[in-house]
Design an enzyme around this catalytic site. Structure first.
Site, PDB file in Angstrom:
ATOM      1  N   ASP A 112     -24.362 -34.336  -1.579  1.00 36.44           N
ATOM      2  CA  ASP A 112     -25.085 -33.825  -2.034  1.00 36.44           C
ATOM      3  C   ASP A 112     -26.547 -33.958  -2.684  1.00 36.44           C
ATOM      4  O   ASP A 112     -26.566 -34.955  -2.553  1.00 36.44           O
ATOM      5  CB  ASP A 112     -24.251 -32.329  -3.884  1.00 36.44           C
ATOM      6  CG  ASP A 112     -26.053 -31.485  -4.639  1.00 36.44           C
ATOM      7  OD1 ASP A 112     -26.050 -30.697  -3.423  1.00 36.44           O
ATOM      8  OD2 ASP A 112     -26.358 -32.251  -5.069  1.00 36.44           O
TER       9      ASP A 112
ATOM     10  N   GLU B  98     -26.809 -34.222   2.989  1.00 37.19           N
ATOM     11  CA  GLU B  98     -27.971 -33.059   2.289  1.00 37.19           C
ATOM     12  C   GLU B  98     -29.298 -33.754   2.652  1.00 37.19           C
ATOM     13  O   GLU B  98     -29.371 -34.475   0.840  1.00 37.19           O
ATOM     14  CB  GLU B  98     -27.377 -31.871   0.731  1.00 37.19           C
ATOM     15  CG  GLU B  98     -28.252 -31.131   1.219  1.00 37.19           C
ATOM     16  CD  GLU B  98     -28.525 -30.105  -0.433  1.00 37.19           C
ATOM     17  OE1 GLU B  98     -28.752 -29.548  -0.244  1.00 37.19           O
ATOM     18  OE2 GLU B  98     -27.945 -31.042  -1.380  1.00 37.19           O
TER      19      GLU B  98
END
Length: 704
Positions: free
Chosen positions: A345, A381
């Site tokens: 993330d 990401e």
């Protein structure tokens, strides 16, 4: 309770059971002393000072402490907020290396290290009865003969899902197992995934996390889990068997069940920040243990946090101990829990040096050199919320990336936006403009159109605007520019034509996703026609908005999705290892790829720039790609002609002269689903319905 404590060892960090007792080790560079706090079955607390310190690691060994025992730490040191030092021994703290965590935070002023109205003053109220407990764990587990299927990344088809959401109301999962690791491991769920054909599940965060105080005040909870507080502990609320260490075995049981079914496990991990929030947040673990080591603080105002994540804090990956924590955590999940990869993330936050994103940062060096972590799937990401944080295409060769430009380009094309042909073609063929350098291959692109963050596929074709009122933020949260089109009516409708158009567009999007070069990732539930009622930011909706409704599965769409996945898996031409080069293929009169106008003429430079054009054909040459058939014989893969029409009306396609004499069989027509009627009137011409894809196949045969 009384207990002796011996010097013990500075490694490994955390609580390590050796069969006779437990070693405790905690890094706290700026601390004066550390106490391990042991809790008996009645909750009585015994505090023992860790007697030794080695390289800032405070450690001690307590004989007789067995698995299941509850513990925490109290850390003594200076209270100097303006210097970033927030030591407060009145606050019980979680072990950053805890393998399991029991209980929730009982939110009150006591979990904050400072006084409510005087943040410079220390709060001396004890918080032990408001804090979760760290748990001593026995790591032994019987894996039997279970092994990972270990797919190559280019072979992968990823299914992003939520441990609770997929089973919370599943009628065939026992009620006591719904919403848990054990529930996801049950035959009905495993069979759905196997029949669908995916090769991997990507689980939203299962590291132990907390629901932020602000959410609790609004009567909501953190559903997605992007608020980690324990990077080694499976989230205890997803456990059916218990939270005194049983959650570890339960998660391993899920991994074993998925592996035995031929499905890999990828974890969505959040190493960029923690659940402790900004400078006025609680002291749950890291902040009270060593605030200036674990978090990025302003160099001139040490009471301020540098925030690249939008959560109030950013982990300080420039510090050796934080890097060690992350690497130890990754190795633990690979070696002990046997997961197959990670999706990081806001990965750009992990690559920041002083401020700039640096693809040669220490974090990437450690990943590249580590013989355990560098062998699993690593997905970034590739952005954060700081300046210069959007880094799609800029990660090192070992990494693949969520391709946000693929999402945007495919969404725009299938909502009929002008000037999209060139971009759409690039995304369909693997985004070589982003990844075709430095040894990267098409599988560097993780292709997705929908994900947990945003609209579901059904909502993407049903809503122009977000509808996040249930989040109780005045519909101000979530992305406002969704590149969506509601197909003529906002939200739910009984209009049969609108409903048919939505399904047609959804099938075209799914077809594009599954036939694109790169690695497809689908949002779990899209195959079932799941809706969130237009909520594109359901991070706090632990309810029917987010849960899969197994009583309302669209069987036709599910069958169509299965067929698409079967088609992709059967033909390597849709998942090439290398880039298209536009050159002739040995044994063929045709190039590896060719693009055509609807009249059959080759696409020219001017054709790519025609803003109004929304239709084109692509020839994918399967010759030169060897595979095997069901009998184990070597065969050349088939060649395909894919016709795209993002106009609202049917468009007539004429086959190009150089391929018109080939024998083509239709294998898929997205407009009519799985029972396509041939859309061509003759081998040369035919109409393709609006918002549709046609896939034609030419068999190339067995190798001599």
């Amino acid at each position: 309770m009384t207990a002796p404590i011996w010097p013990g060892s500075a490694y490994p960090h955390g609580a390590t059971f050796d069969g006779e007792g437990t070693n405790f080790a905690l890094f706290a560079e700026n601390a004066e002393r550390v106490e391990v706090c042991l809790f008996d079955e009645e909750g009585f607390e015994t505090r023992l000072r860790l007697p030794e310190t080695t390289a800032f690691v405070h450690h001690g060994y307590v004989p007789g402490i067995m698995p299941g025992h509850r513990y925490g730490f109290r850390v003594h040191g200076p209270w100097a907020p303006r210097e970033g030092l927030l030591y407060n021994p009145a606050k019980l703290l979680l072990d950053p290396y805890a393998r399991a965590i029991e209980g929730d935070v009982a939110w009150s002023e006591r979990v904050f290290p400072y006084q409510a109205h005087h943040p410079d003053r220390i709060d001396e109220y004890d918080n032990a009865d408001a804090m979760p407990r760290s748990i001593v764990v026995d790591s032994r587990f019987d894996w039997g003969e279970s092994t990972s299927p270990r797919y190559a990344l280019f072979e992968s088809i990823i299914y992003e899902t939520h441990v609770k959401g997929i089973t919370a109301v599943h009628p065939d999962v026992p009620p006591e197992l719904r919403g848990t690791y054990a529930g996801m491991a049950t035959p009905p769920v495993i069979e759905h995934l196997v029949n669908l054909g995916v090769t991997a599940v990507e689980l939203l965060p299962i590291h132990h996390f907390v629901s932020e105080y602000g959410l609790i005040e609004r009567g909501l909870t953190n559903y997605w889990g992007y608020s980690s507080i324990g990077f080694f502990a499976p989230h205890s609320k997803y456990a059916a068997w218990g939270d005194r260490g049983q959650q570890v075995d339960e998660f391993k049981t899920l991994v074993k069940a998925l592996h035995d079914a031929g499905i890999e496990v990828i974890l969505d991990v959040v190493y960029n920040h923690t659940g402790e929030g900004g400078p006025l947040g609680p002291a749950l673990s890291f902040r009270g243990i060593d605030n200036p080591s674990y978090y990025r603080l302003d160099s001139t105002h040490r009471d301020r946090y540098i925030d690249y994540t939008g959560t109030g804090n950013t982990l300080n990956v420039r510090h050796p101990q934080v890097l060690r924590l992350i690497m130890d955590s990754l190795r633990y999940w690979v070696q002990e829990m046997r997961v197959d990869g990670f999706r990081f993330d806001l990965a750009s936050a992990l690559a920041r040096d002083l401020h700039e994103v640096d693809k040669l940062a220490a974090f990437f060096d450690l990943i590249h050199q580590d013989p355990i972590v560098n062998r699993v799937k690593l997905i970034a990401e590739p952005w954060d919320v700081g300046d210069g944080g959007y880094q799609v295409g800029n990660f090192p060769p070992l990494w693949s990336e969520w391709n946000g430009k693929y999402r945007d380009g495919v969404r725009d094309y299938w909502r009929g936006k002008h000037w999209m042909l060139a971009d759409f073609a690039s995304r369909f063929t693997g985004s070589s403009d982003l990844y075709g350098f430095a040894g990267r291959r098409p599988h560097a692109s993780i292709n997705f159109v929908t994900a947990h963050d945003g609209f579901t596929l059904r909502d993407l074709v049903s809503y122009d605007e977000k509808h996040n009122e249930a989040n109780r933020e005045g519909n101000r949260d979530g992305e406002s520019h969704n590149r969506s089109w509601n197909s003529g009516v906002e939200g739910e409708t009984d209009d049969a034509e609108i409903l048919a158009l939505r399904k047609k567009r959804a099938r075209a999007i799914l077809t594009t996703l599954m036939l694109s070069q790169g690695v497809p990732m689908m949002l779990g539930g899209d195959e079932m026609w799941r809706t969130q009622g237009g909520n594109n930011n359901a991070y706090c909706q632990d309810n029917e908005i987010s849960w899969y409704d197994w009583d309302e599965v669209d069987g036709e769409l599910l069958d169509f999705t299965r067929e698409l996945i079967r088609l992709r898996k059967a033909h390597p031409v849709f998942r090439r290892r290398r880039w298209f080069e536009g050159r002739s293929v040995r044994g063929s009169d045709h190039r590896d790829i060719a693009w055509y106008n609807t009249d059959g003429s080759p696409m020219s430079d001017d054709d790519w720039q025609r803003g109004y054009a929304k239709s084109l054909a692509v020839y994918l040459n399967g010759r030169g790609i060897e595979t095997t058939d069901a009998r184990g014989r070597k065969v050349i893969d088939d060649s395909f002609l894919v016709l795209f029409n993002a106009h609202s009306e049917p468009v007539r396609f004429t086959l190009a002269d150089d391929i018109a004499d080939l024998e083509w069989d239709i294998v898929l027509y997205s407009a009519t689903g799985l029972a396509p009627e041939l859309p061509v009137e003759s081998p040369e011409t035919g109409d393709v319905d609006g918002w549709s894809v046609v896939v034609l196949k030419k068999q190339n045969g067995t190798l001599a």
